[in-house]
Design an enzyme around this catalytic site. Structure first.
Site, PDB file in Angstrom:
ATOM      1  N   CYS A  53       0.842  -1.187   0.000  1.00 15.28           N
ATOM      2  CA  CYS A  53       0.000   0.000   0.000  1.00 15.28           C
ATOM      3  C   CYS A  53       0.885   1.248   0.000  1.00 15.28           C
ATOM      4  O   CYS A  53       1.910   1.285   0.662  1.00 15.28           O
ATOM      5  CB  CYS A  53      -0.944   0.098   1.177  1.00 15.28           C
ATOM      6  SG  CYS A  53      -2.115  -1.249   1.296  1.00 15.28           S
ATOM      7  N   ARG A  61       4.368  -0.840  -4.433  1.00 16.29           N
ATOM      8  CA  ARG A  61       4.041  -1.249  -3.072  1.00 16.29           C
ATOM      9  C   ARG A  61       2.694  -1.959  -2.984  1.00 16.29           C
ATOM     10  O   ARG A  61       2.380  -2.591  -1.990  1.00 16.29           O
ATOM     11  CB  ARG A  61       4.024  -0.034  -2.156  1.00 16.29           C
ATOM     12  CG  ARG A  61       5.330   0.707  -2.118  1.00 16.29           C
ATOM     13  CD  ARG A  61       5.184   1.919  -1.256  1.00 16.29           C
ATOM     14  NE  ARG A  61       4.973   1.537   0.127  1.00 16.29           N
ATOM     15  CZ  ARG A  61       5.935   1.374   1.010  1.00 16.29           C
ATOM     16  NH1 ARG A  61       7.188   1.564   0.658  1.00 16.29           N
ATOM     17  NH2 ARG A  61       5.675   1.031   2.244  1.00 16.29           N
ATOM     18  N   TRP A 101      -2.904  -2.778  -1.600  1.00 13.06           N
ATOM     19  CA  TRP A 101      -2.632  -4.221  -1.666  1.00 13.06           C
ATOM     20  C   TRP A 101      -3.574  -4.829  -0.649  1.00 13.06           C
ATOM     21  O   TRP A 101      -3.409  -4.640   0.552  1.00 13.06           O
ATOM     22  CB  TRP A 101      -1.176  -4.486  -1.308  1.00 13.06           C
ATOM     23  CG  TRP A 101      -0.725  -5.902  -1.487  1.00 13.06           C
ATOM     24  CD1 TRP A 101      -0.276  -6.478  -2.640  1.00 13.06           C
ATOM     25  CD2 TRP A 101      -0.641  -6.913  -0.478  1.00 13.06           C
ATOM     26  NE1 TRP A 101       0.076  -7.781  -2.414  1.00 13.06           N
ATOM     27  CE2 TRP A 101      -0.142  -8.085  -1.091  1.00 13.06           C
ATOM     28  CE3 TRP A 101      -0.947  -6.961   0.876  1.00 13.06           C
ATOM     29  CZ2 TRP A 101       0.066  -9.268  -0.403  1.00 13.06           C
ATOM     30  CZ3 TRP A 101      -0.745  -8.154   1.564  1.00 13.06           C
ATOM     31  CH2 TRP A 101      -0.233  -9.285   0.932  1.00 13.06           C
ATOM     32  N   ASN A 137      -2.391   2.605   5.642  1.00 15.07           N
ATOM     33  CA  ASN A 137      -1.567   1.416   5.417  1.00 15.07           C
ATOM     34  C   ASN A 137      -1.495   0.672   6.740  1.00 15.07           C
ATOM     35  O   ASN A 137      -1.375   1.310   7.784  1.00 15.07           O
ATOM     36  CB  ASN A 137      -0.134   1.796   5.039  1.00 15.07           C
ATOM     37  CG  ASN A 137      -0.032   2.354   3.652  1.00 15.07           C
ATOM     38  OD1 ASN A 137      -1.005   2.369   2.904  1.00 15.07           O
ATOM     39  ND2 ASN A 137       1.153   2.832   3.300  1.00 15.07           N
ATOM     40  N   GLY A 138      -1.511  -0.651   6.687  1.00 17.57           N
ATOM     41  CA  GLY A 138      -1.418  -1.433   7.919  1.00 17.57           C
ATOM     42  C   GLY A 138      -2.707  -2.196   8.153  1.00 17.57           C
ATOM     43  O   GLY A 138      -3.535  -2.322   7.249  1.00 17.57           O
ATOM     44  N   GLU A 178      16.913 -19.328  -3.892  1.00 23.19           N
ATOM     45  CA  GLU A 178      16.600 -17.985  -4.382  1.00 23.19           C
ATOM     46  C   GLU A 178      16.202 -18.051  -5.859  1.00 23.19           C
ATOM     47  O   GLU A 178      15.262 -17.378  -6.287  1.00 23.19           O
ATOM     48  CB  GLU A 178      17.815 -17.061  -4.171  1.00 23.19           C
ATOM     49  CG  GLU A 178      17.680 -15.677  -4.774  1.00 23.19           C
ATOM     50  CD  GLU A 178      16.518 -14.852  -4.240  1.00 23.19           C
ATOM     51  OE1 GLU A 178      15.885 -15.237  -3.244  1.00 23.19           O
ATOM     52  OE2 GLU A 178      16.226 -13.811  -4.852  1.00 23.19           O
ATOM     53  N   LYS A 234      12.711 -16.814  -7.412  1.00 19.69           N
ATOM     54  CA  LYS A 234      12.693 -15.810  -8.493  1.00 19.69           C
ATOM     55  C   LYS A 234      11.805 -16.282  -9.632  1.00 19.69           C
ATOM     56  O   LYS A 234      10.964 -15.548 -10.136  1.00 19.69           O
ATOM     57  CB  LYS A 234      14.127 -15.637  -8.985  1.00 19.69           C
ATOM     58  CG  LYS A 234      14.673 -14.331  -9.329  1.00 19.69           C
ATOM     59  CD  LYS A 234      14.856 -13.297  -8.291  1.00 19.69           C
ATOM     60  CE  LYS A 234      13.833 -13.227  -7.215  1.00 19.69           C
ATOM     61  NZ  LYS A 234      14.164 -12.515  -6.043  1.00 19.69           N
ATOM     62  N   GLU A 294       8.015 -16.378  -8.579  1.00 24.07           N
ATOM     63  CA  GLU A 294       7.456 -15.035  -8.354  1.00 24.07           C
ATOM     64  C   GLU A 294       7.130 -14.338  -9.659  1.00 24.07           C
ATOM     65  O   GLU A 294       6.090 -13.717  -9.799  1.00 24.07           O
ATOM     66  CB  GLU A 294       8.493 -14.145  -7.646  1.00 24.07           C
ATOM     67  CG  GLU A 294       8.628 -14.315  -6.177  1.00 24.07           C
ATOM     68  CD  GLU A 294       9.693 -13.367  -5.624  1.00 24.07           C
ATOM     69  OE1 GLU A 294       9.382 -12.660  -4.668  1.00 24.07           O
ATOM     70  OE2 GLU A 294      10.832 -13.336  -6.140  1.00 24.07           O
ATOM     71  N   HIS A 324      15.591 -38.720  -1.590  1.00 27.96           N
ATOM     72  CA  HIS A 324      14.711 -39.068  -0.476  1.00 27.96           C
ATOM     73  C   HIS A 324      13.265 -38.672  -0.747  1.00 27.96           C
ATOM     74  O   HIS A 324      12.484 -38.520   0.184  1.00 27.96           O
ATOM     75  CB  HIS A 324      15.216 -38.416   0.816  1.00 27.96           C
ATOM     76  CG  HIS A 324      16.568 -38.909   1.228  1.00 27.96           C
ATOM     77  ND1 HIS A 324      16.824 -40.234   1.511  1.00 27.96           N
ATOM     78  CD2 HIS A 324      17.759 -38.273   1.359  1.00 27.96           C
ATOM     79  CE1 HIS A 324      18.108 -40.386   1.821  1.00 27.96           C
ATOM     80  NE2 HIS A 324      18.697 -39.203   1.723  1.00 27.96           N
ATOM     81  N   LYS A 381       5.947  -5.215  -2.843  1.00 33.27           N
ATOM     82  CA  LYS A 381       7.382  -5.085  -2.575  1.00 33.27           C
ATOM     83  C   LYS A 381       7.696  -5.174  -1.083  1.00 33.27           C
ATOM     84  O   LYS A 381       8.623  -5.860  -0.688  1.00 33.27           O
ATOM     85  CB  LYS A 381       7.853  -3.737  -3.140  1.00 33.27           C
ATOM     86  CG  LYS A 381       9.331  -3.470  -2.967  1.00 33.27           C
ATOM     87  CD  LYS A 381      10.143  -4.258  -3.950  1.00 33.27           C
ATOM     88  CE  LYS A 381      11.623  -4.037  -3.840  1.00 33.27           C
ATOM     89  NZ  LYS A 381      12.366  -5.214  -4.340  1.00 33.27           N
TER      90      LYS A 381
HETATM   91  C1  G6P Z   1       8.231  -9.304  -0.060  1.00 37.29           C
HETATM   92  C2  G6P Z   1       8.832  -9.175  -1.449  1.00 37.29           C
HETATM   93  C3  G6P Z   1      10.099 -10.033  -1.545  1.00 37.29           C
HETATM   94  C4  G6P Z   1      11.072  -9.659  -0.437  1.00 37.29           C
HETATM   95  C5  G6P Z   1      10.422  -9.784   0.939  1.00 37.29           C
HETATM   96  C6  G6P Z   1      11.299  -9.220   2.051  1.00 37.29           C
HETATM   97  O1  G6P Z   1       7.693 -10.568   0.116  1.00 37.29           O
HETATM   98  O2  G6P Z   1       7.910  -9.558  -2.433  1.00 37.29           O
HETATM   99  O3  G6P Z   1      10.714  -9.820  -2.805  1.00 37.29           O
HETATM  100  O4  G6P Z   1      12.210 -10.456  -0.517  1.00 37.29           O
HETATM  101  O5  G6P Z   1       9.200  -9.045   0.968  1.00 37.29           O
HETATM  102  O6  G6P Z   1      11.456  -7.836   1.866  1.00 37.29           O
HETATM  103  P1  G6P Z   1      12.562  -6.967   2.553  1.00 37.29           P
HETATM  104  O7  G6P Z   1      12.242  -5.558   2.165  1.00 37.29           O
HETATM  105  O8  G6P Z   1      12.434  -7.192   4.040  1.00 37.29           O
HETATM  106  O9  G6P Z   1      13.875  -7.424   2.058  1.00 37.29           O
END
Ligand code: G6P
Length: 604
Positions: free
Chosen positions: A2, A27, A74, A100-101, A481, A485, A488, A504, A599
């Protein structure tokens, strides 16, 4: 998660607010809205489900007014819709609130308001705030907002507009960022400096429990109890241009391509050749304290957690301190044993992720020493921690993290080297690691020059039903990771497994439609990794290997330059960022704003 933006001054507010929303869209991007206090008094509001451009197309030509607030959402409570979009009004249409929140006791407050005859226009938790403020009879807007907030439990960053107090915007913060931007005879407010940086570089970041009143030429800050606070403006560190796309089609591509420069920045000024170590000015731990550390615990979410896993291995290898990483959310919910000899490290790009912040707060309550490895200077986690290492990746706008992940891994290498050199890492090893660090920017550029080849591979693998990512020890966080990626950004299902665990269980999934990406560096585990490739091949699995030499058993190999084994994980993941990017492009995905994500996740 948000975005909030507000403006009060002499200029027409609507275009400024819409532009601010565009910059905050990363955001949250399921609905948006704007409220302006018009010249003739009263509030005008437009809201729209979908992206900011949808809202823009609905804003009438004549939507003038020099004070306004806006929001990009969001969804948490209530699906994305016009009605659930912010700003939310009170029953009289005099109060507009963007929030927000999450208001934890919203259901209870809502029930009471409904019993008093209030009709709600949305399903959101946020709307209770508009009604509580609207029904307050306190003398000032500030007191009305304070009264409303005193009844609310939860997290908030809010901005409030009131038709009867048209000369001001009142804002408050508890757990969700609020930044004031100071202009010339104008003031801005936003949840993120990205929305302000084109207009001013002078900002004030509110603390939790702090409020502010902004008017065209002035501002004042105070607590939710009404005592004045001393706010000192700071200057935004990043250039306005660094928030632009810079000729790339997506922020993700831009941010992948910026990594050589970003890594150069995290190293700059920190290497000390004379003592084969690094200086980390903000760490706040002296050599004696560093020697007293018995254990390191790293906490983060998403990509930050994966970077923390790489960091934990580097700290074990270089400093010989037992270290591990854990998702911050898991940690805070399991009543962890907080040990005074453990050094806790919170990792976060944004410095706002609620789960990570809450873990830090819990640790501090229990007397732990907590460091931050953070990108956004002055963010909540940076402020709550006792010291730390800034990652200096520059602003990262694409929802999925790339350059910040890489820079965080490098920041951990610096920290591991520093801790190692005050313990028992030799001068020779210190020099070896420093030489390796210096090679990274050129090696990253070399990897990025292979983009065309990776693009072809992505076209070949993008039709996979699912993909398996495997790696051993140093390669395992890289695999995790890379798998994150891919899913996502391309929505292709992917799983990451330690290569040794494949037999396993997950081996049952291997078939030609489920290719594997194997991380196969030339380290002491090479032969073991080769055995895994054989296992996969024997089950007709296709294999894309990433390593330092061609792997015969694999269908394809991406060869990356060799560095020191401890630093290899930093490089091995970079081609896989490009793989995810090009797979997503081939599948026509919305790369910078993948569905359902945001984000910074500033709620639990
Ligand atoms: C969200 C984003 C991720 C990110 C995570 C942690 O889930 O979509 O891409 O890695 O938050 O964010 P930060 O700002 O704490 O690194």
């Amino acid at each position: 998660m948000c975005g909030i933006v507000g403006y009060i001054g002499k200029r027409d507010a609507a275009p400024l607010l819409l532009e601010g929303l565009q910059r905050l869209e990363y955001r949250g991007y399921d609905s948006a809205g704007v409220a302006i206090s018009g010249k003739s008094g009263g509030l005008k509001t437009v809201k729209a489900k979908g992206r900011v451009r949808e809202l823009e197309s609905r804003v009438p030509k004549r939507f003038s007014g020099t004070t306004g607030i806006a929001h990009t959402r969001w969804a948490t409570h209530g699906a994305p819709s016009d009605d659930n979009a912010h700003p939310h009004l009170d029953a009289a249409g005099k109060v507009a609130v963007v929030h927000n929140g999450i208001i934890d006791n919203a259901a209870e407050l809502r029930a009471k308001l409904v019993a008093d005859g209030v009709e709600f226009a949305s399903e959101t938790d946020s709307e209770v705030l508009s009604h509580l403020i609207g029904r307050s009879t306190a003398e000032t807007l500030e007191a009305r907002v304070q009264q409303a907030l005193s009844r609310v439990e939860g997290t908030y960053g809010i901005a409030v507009l009131h038709a009867d107090f048209a000369d001001r915007i009142v804002v408050a913060r508890n757990g969700s960022p609020v930044v004031l931007g100071i202009g010339e005879n104008e003031m801005f407010v936003a949840s993120d400096v990205a929305a302000l940086v084109r207009h001013t570089r002078q900002v004030i970041t509110l603390d939790d429990g702090e409020m502010a009143t902004i008017k065209a030429g002035e501002y004042r800050t105070y607590t939710t109890e009404g005592s004045r606070t001393a706010a000192s403006p700071t200057t935004i560190e990043w250039e306005a241009e660094s928030y632009d796309m810079g000729g790339h089609d997506t922020y993700m591509h831009k941010e992948i391509c910026e990594q050589a420069d970003a890594v150069d920045r995290v190293l700059r000024g920190r290497i000390d050749d004379r003592f084969a170590t690094v200086h980390l000015g903000g760490l706040g731990i002296d050599a004696r304290e560093a020697r007293g550390v018995r254990r390191v615990k790293i906490l983060g979410c998403g990509s930050a957690y994966h970077a923390g896993q790489i960091g934990a291995q580097m700290i074990e290898e270089l400093a010989r301190i037992p270290a591990d990483a854990e998702p911050a959310s898991e940690f805070r919910y399991r009543n962890p044993v907080v040990d005074p000899d453990t050094l806790y490290i919170a990792v976060s790009q944004s410095g706002e992720t609620y789960d990570t912040l809450a873990a830090v707060q819990e640790l501090k309550r229990k007397g732990a020493r907590v460091l931050g490895v953070v990108n956004v200077v002055g963010s909540a986690i940076a402020r709550e921690t006792d010291g730390g290492v800034y990652v200096h990746a520059g602003p990262e706008v694409c929802v999925v993290s790339t350059k910040c992940f890489t820079n965080t891994a490098v920041a951990f290498a610096l920290l591991a080297l520093h801790l190692g050199r005050v313990r028992d890492l030799s001068v020779a090893d210190g020099k070896r690691i420093i030489a390796g660090l210096r090679k990274l920017p050129d090696q990253i550029s070399q990897i990025l020059r292979g983009e065309e080849e990776i693009k072809k591979l992505a076209a070949e693998y993008a039709d996979a039903k699912s993909m398996m990512f495997v790696g051993r020890v140093r390669g395992y966080p890289v695999a995790r990771e890379a798998s994150l990626k891919l899913k996502e950004v391309s929505y292709v299902h992917a799983e990451a497994y330690p290569a040794s665990e494949l037999k396993h269980g997950p081996l049952a999934l291997i078939e030609p439609e489920v290719p594997s990406v194997a991380i196969v560096p030339d380290d002491e585990l090479l032969e073991k990794n080769r055995a895994t490739l054989e296992e996969i091949k024997a089950r007709s699995g296709r294999i894309l290997a990433v390593g330092h030499q061609e792997q015969e058993v694999a269908d394809h190999t991406i060869v990356v330059p060799r560095n020191e084994p401890e630093l290899d994980p930093i490089l091995l993941g970079i081609p896989l960022q490009l793989l995810a990017y090009h797979a997503a492009l081939a599948l026509g995905r919305d790369i910078d704003k993948p569905r359902n994500l945001a984000k910074s996740v500033t709620v639990e």
